[in-house]
Design a protein around this motif. Structure first.
Motif, short mmCIF file in Angstrom:
data_model
loop_
_atom_site.label_atom_id
_atom_site.label_comp_id
_atom_site.label_asym_id
_atom_site.label_seq_id
_atom_site.Cartn_x
_atom_site.Cartn_y
_atom_site.Cartn_z
N GLU A 1 0.83 -1.21 0.00
CA GLU A 1 0.00 0.00 0.00
C GLU A 1 0.86 1.26 0.00
O GLU A 1 0.40 2.32 -0.43
CB GLU A 1 -0.93 -0.01 1.21
N LEU A 2 2.09 1.15 0.51
CA LEU A 2 3.00 2.30 0.50
C LEU A 2 3.68 2.44 -0.85
O LEU A 2 4.16 3.53 -1.20
CB LEU A 2 4.06 2.14 1.58
N ILE A 3 3.73 1.35 -1.61
CA ILE A 3 4.44 1.32 -2.89
C ILE A 3 3.53 1.74 -4.05
O ILE A 3 3.91 2.56 -4.90
CB ILE A 3 5.01 -0.09 -3.15
N LEU A 4 2.33 1.17 -4.07
CA LEU A 4 1.42 1.39 -5.20
C LEU A 4 0.43 2.50 -4.86
O LEU A 4 -0.49 2.31 -4.06
CB LEU A 4 0.69 0.10 -5.56
N THR A 5 0.64 3.66 -5.44
CA THR A 5 -0.23 4.81 -5.23
C THR A 5 -0.81 5.25 -6.58
O THR A 5 -0.44 4.70 -7.63
CB THR A 5 0.56 5.98 -4.62
N ASP A 6 -1.66 6.23 -6.57
CA ASP A 6 -2.21 6.73 -7.83
C ASP A 6 -1.09 7.21 -8.74
O ASP A 6 -1.12 7.02 -9.96
CB ASP A 6 -3.20 7.87 -7.57
N ASP A 7 -0.06 7.83 -8.14
CA ASP A 7 1.06 8.34 -8.95
C ASP A 7 1.87 7.22 -9.57
O ASP A 7 2.22 7.28 -10.76
CB ASP A 7 1.97 9.21 -8.08
N THR A 8 2.18 6.17 -8.79
CA THR A 8 2.98 5.10 -9.36
C THR A 8 2.15 4.21 -10.30
O THR A 8 2.70 3.58 -11.19
CB THR A 8 3.63 4.23 -8.27
N LYS A 9 0.84 4.19 -10.09
CA LYS A 9 0.00 3.50 -11.06
C LYS A 9 0.06 4.19 -12.42
O LYS A 9 0.05 3.55 -13.47
CB LYS A 9 -1.45 3.46 -10.58
N ALA A 10 0.15 5.51 -12.38
CA ALA A 10 0.17 6.28 -13.62
C ALA A 10 1.57 6.38 -14.22
O ALA A 10 1.73 6.33 -15.45
CB ALA A 10 -0.37 7.69 -13.36
N ASN A 11 2.59 6.48 -13.36
CA ASN A 11 3.93 6.79 -13.85
C ASN A 11 4.92 5.64 -13.78
O ASN A 11 5.98 5.70 -14.39
CB ASN A 11 4.51 7.96 -13.05
N GLY A 12 4.56 4.56 -13.06
CA GLY A 12 5.46 3.43 -12.91
C GLY A 12 6.06 3.37 -11.52
O GLY A 12 6.21 4.39 -10.83
N MET B 1 15.93 11.63 -11.35
CA MET B 1 14.94 10.66 -11.80
C MET B 1 15.11 10.30 -13.28
O MET B 1 14.27 9.59 -13.85
CB MET B 1 13.52 11.21 -11.57
N SER B 2 16.19 10.76 -13.90
CA SER B 2 16.36 10.56 -15.33
C SER B 2 16.54 9.10 -15.72
O SER B 2 16.13 8.68 -16.81
CB SER B 2 17.55 11.38 -15.84
N VAL B 3 17.15 8.31 -14.84
CA VAL B 3 17.35 6.89 -15.18
C VAL B 3 16.02 6.17 -15.27
O VAL B 3 15.79 5.38 -16.20
CB VAL B 3 18.26 6.20 -14.15
N LEU B 4 15.14 6.41 -14.31
CA LEU B 4 13.83 5.78 -14.37
C LEU B 4 13.03 6.26 -15.58
O LEU B 4 12.28 5.47 -16.18
CB LEU B 4 13.04 6.07 -13.08
N ASP B 5 13.19 7.52 -15.94
CA ASP B 5 12.54 8.00 -17.16
C ASP B 5 12.98 7.17 -18.36
O ASP B 5 12.16 6.79 -19.20
CB ASP B 5 12.89 9.48 -17.39
N VAL C 1 14.23 4.10 -18.23
CA VAL C 1 13.76 2.72 -18.07
C VAL C 1 12.35 2.57 -18.64
O VAL C 1 12.07 1.63 -19.40
CB VAL C 1 13.77 2.31 -16.58
N TYR C 2 11.48 3.48 -18.30
CA TYR C 2 10.09 3.36 -18.76
C TYR C 2 9.93 3.77 -20.22
O TYR C 2 9.02 3.29 -20.90
CB TYR C 2 9.17 4.17 -17.85
N SER C 3 10.81 4.61 -20.72
CA SER C 3 10.79 4.95 -22.14
C SER C 3 11.20 3.74 -22.98
O SER C 3 10.65 3.50 -24.06
CB SER C 3 11.74 6.12 -22.41
N GLU C 4 12.16 2.97 -22.45
CA GLU C 4 12.67 1.81 -23.17
C GLU C 4 11.89 0.53 -22.89
O GLU C 4 12.03 -0.46 -23.62
CB GLU C 4 14.14 1.59 -22.79
N ASN C 5 11.07 0.53 -21.82
CA ASN C 5 10.30 -0.66 -21.42
C ASN C 5 8.89 -0.24 -21.04
O ASN C 5 8.48 -0.31 -19.88
CB ASN C 5 10.97 -1.35 -20.23
N ALA C 6 8.15 0.20 -22.04
CA ALA C 6 6.81 0.77 -21.79
C ALA C 6 5.89 -0.21 -21.10
O ALA C 6 5.00 0.19 -20.33
CB ALA C 6 6.20 1.23 -23.11
#
Length: 375
Positions: free
Chosen positions: A315-326, A357-361, A363-368
Motif C-alpha cells: 500500500e505504500l508502494i502502489l499509489t495513484d502516482d505510481t499506477k500512472a507513472n510506474g 529521476m532521469s534513469v527511471l525516465d 527505463v520506462y521509455s525503453e520498457n513501456a
C-alpha cells in the motif's frame, strides 16, 4: 565536490537512523573529519566489487558482471521485490552473472558502503542520504519504493485516534530515539506539544494494549501487524505522510560516478526490481514466503506476520502516482515536498543535489510494458 565526509554521520542504518529521529541532521554530529580513505578502511579492502566494473559482451549478450546490493535492514519481507527478482532470474535476465543481497541491520551504514564502492546500490531514505551528501558523500537518489513514509500513530480500534488533532488531550507513547521525528511532525501540523501527554516508552507496544497510553508512535508495517498477529489486538493508524511529513522511503541510492559511467547497470537493476515488485504486488504471499523460508530463514520469521507486512508495504508502494507513472517514480510535487520537509527538520538541500529521476525516465521509455500497473 569534495570527497571528505564523516563516517560517523553515516554509521546508522536506515531504521536505526529513523528510530533515533536523526532526520535532517538532528541528533547527528557532522564533524567533518575522516574522509573517503576512512570510509574505505572501515569497509575493508579498497578494491571495488565486480558490480562496479565495466560490462562486457558474451555471445552477443551484455554481461554486466556481479551486482552487490546493500539492503537497509535484516532480510525480512521489506525486500520482497529483490527476493522475487533473484529467485525468478530477473537479475540474470537483465545481464547480471551473480547477485549478492547484503543484509543490513544495526551498525550497517548502507550509504557509506555504496560511497566506498563496496556495493553498487543500496536501499536508504532521504533524511540519511541528504545528510551524507551535505557531508560530502558523492551519492544520489534515483527512485523510491515507498511513496509514503512508514511512520504512523497507532491506537486501539476501540478508542481510535484518526488524525493529529485527535491526539490532543491524549497520552501518546513516544520512544526517546524518535523524538526528533515526533517534534518535526508536531511542528508541521502546528500542534502545541503541551496539548499532548508524551509518555516515554520503548518499542514493545504492550502499553497500548493495557491502556497505559492512548496512542503509539510506530512503523505502520511493523507494530500494528505484530499486535494483530501475535496478540489478536486490532488497531487503527494514521500515517505521518498524510499529515505534513511526506518523506519517501526505501529509496535507491547510487554514486554519481555510477550514474554517469554505469548507467546501463542501474537500468538493468531497476528493470529486474520492477518485475520483482510487480509480482509481489499481485501476490504478497510470494515475498512473505521467500522472506520466512529462504532469505530470512535465520531470522526465524513468522510467515503469517510477514504476509501482513507484505500487504502493508504494498500500500505504500502502489499509489495513484505510481499506477500512472510506474513503480519507484517520484513526482516533481512529491520531490518538492520532500525538500521542504527536510528543510523543516534543519537540512537545506536542493532537489538537484538529492534526486535524479532521469534513469527511471529512460527505463520506462525503453520498457513501456513495465509502466503498466500490475494490479
Amino acid at each position: 565536490m569534495t570527497d571528505e565526509f564523516d563516517l560517523r554521520a553515516l554509521s546508522l542504518d536506515r531504521r536505526s537512523f529513523l528510530r533515533r529521529g536523526a532526520v535532517g541532521g538532528i541528533g547527528v554530529a557532522l564533524l567533518g573529519t575522516g574522509g573517503m580513505s576512512a570510509i574505505l578502511a572501515a569497509c575493508g579492502s579498497s578494491s571495488k566489487p565486480a558490480a562496479s566494473g565495466t560490462s562486457t559482451t558474451v555471445g552477443g549478450t551484455t554481461d554486466l558482471g556481479q551486482l552487490t546490493f546493500q539492503l537497509s535492514w535484516i532480510k525480512n519481507v521489506e525486500f520482497a521485490g529483490e527476493y522475487i527478482a533473484d529467485t525468478n532470474g530477473y537479475y540474470k535476465d537483465a545481464g547480471f552473472s551473480k547477485v549478492t543481497l547484503l543484509s543490513g541491520g544495526p551498525g550497517v551504514a548502507q550509504d557509506s558502503i555504496v560511497a566506498a564502492g563496496k556495493a553498487f546500490v543500496c536501499i536508504s531514505a532521504p533524511d540519511i542520504t541528504s545528510s551524507a551528501i551535505k557531508n560530502g558523500a558523492p551519492l544520489v537518489t534515483i527512485g523510491a519504493q515507498y511513496q509514503k513514509n512508514p511512520f504512523c500513530v497507532m491506537s486501539a480500534a476501540s478508542k481510535p485516534i484518526k488524525t493529529p488533532d485527535d491526539m490532543k488531550g491524549k497520552k501518546i507513547g513516544v520512544q526517546a530515539t524518535n523524538e526528533a521525528v515526533w517534534n518535526a511532525f508536531l511542528k508541521a501540523n502546528k500542534i502545541d506539544p503541551g496539548s499532548i501527554t508524551k509518555v516515554p516508552v520503548q518499542f514493545d507496544p504492550t502499553p497500548l494494549t493495557t491502556g497505559e497510553v492512548d496512542g503509539w508512535f510506530s512503523f505502520v508495517t511493523n507494530e500494528p501487524n505484530d499486535l494483530k498477529f501475535n496478540k489478536h489486538f486490532d488497531t487503527v493508524t494514521f500515517l505521518l505522510a498524510d499529515y505534513g511529513y511526506p518523506l519517501v522511503s526505501e529509496t535507491y541510492v547510487v554514486t554519481k560516478d555510477s550514474l554517469s559511467k554505469n548507467r546501463d547497470k542501474i537500468k538493468a537493476m531497476l528493470v529486474a526490481d520492477i518485475k520483482g515488485w510487480h509480482e509481489n504486488l499481485k501476490d504478497p504471499a510470494l515475498g512473505a514466503n521467500l522472506a520466512a523460508t529462504k532469505y530470512g530463514k535465520d531470522q526465524k520469521l513468522t510467515q503469517g506476520e510477514q504476509l501482513l507486512e507484505s500487504k502493508g508495504e504494498n500500500e505504500l508502494i502502489l499509489t495513484d502516482d505510481t499506477k500512472a507513472n510506474g513503480l519507484f517514480t517520484i513526482t516533481d510535487q512529491l520531490i518538492d515536498e520532500n525538500i521542504s520537509t527536510l528543510a523543516l527538520a534543519g537540512v537545506t538541500i536542493t532537489k538537484g543535489e538529492l534526486f535524479d529521476m532521469s534513469v527511471l525516465d529512460e527505463v520506462y521509455s525503453e520498457n513501456a510494458d513495465l509502466k503498466k500497473s500490475p494490479v
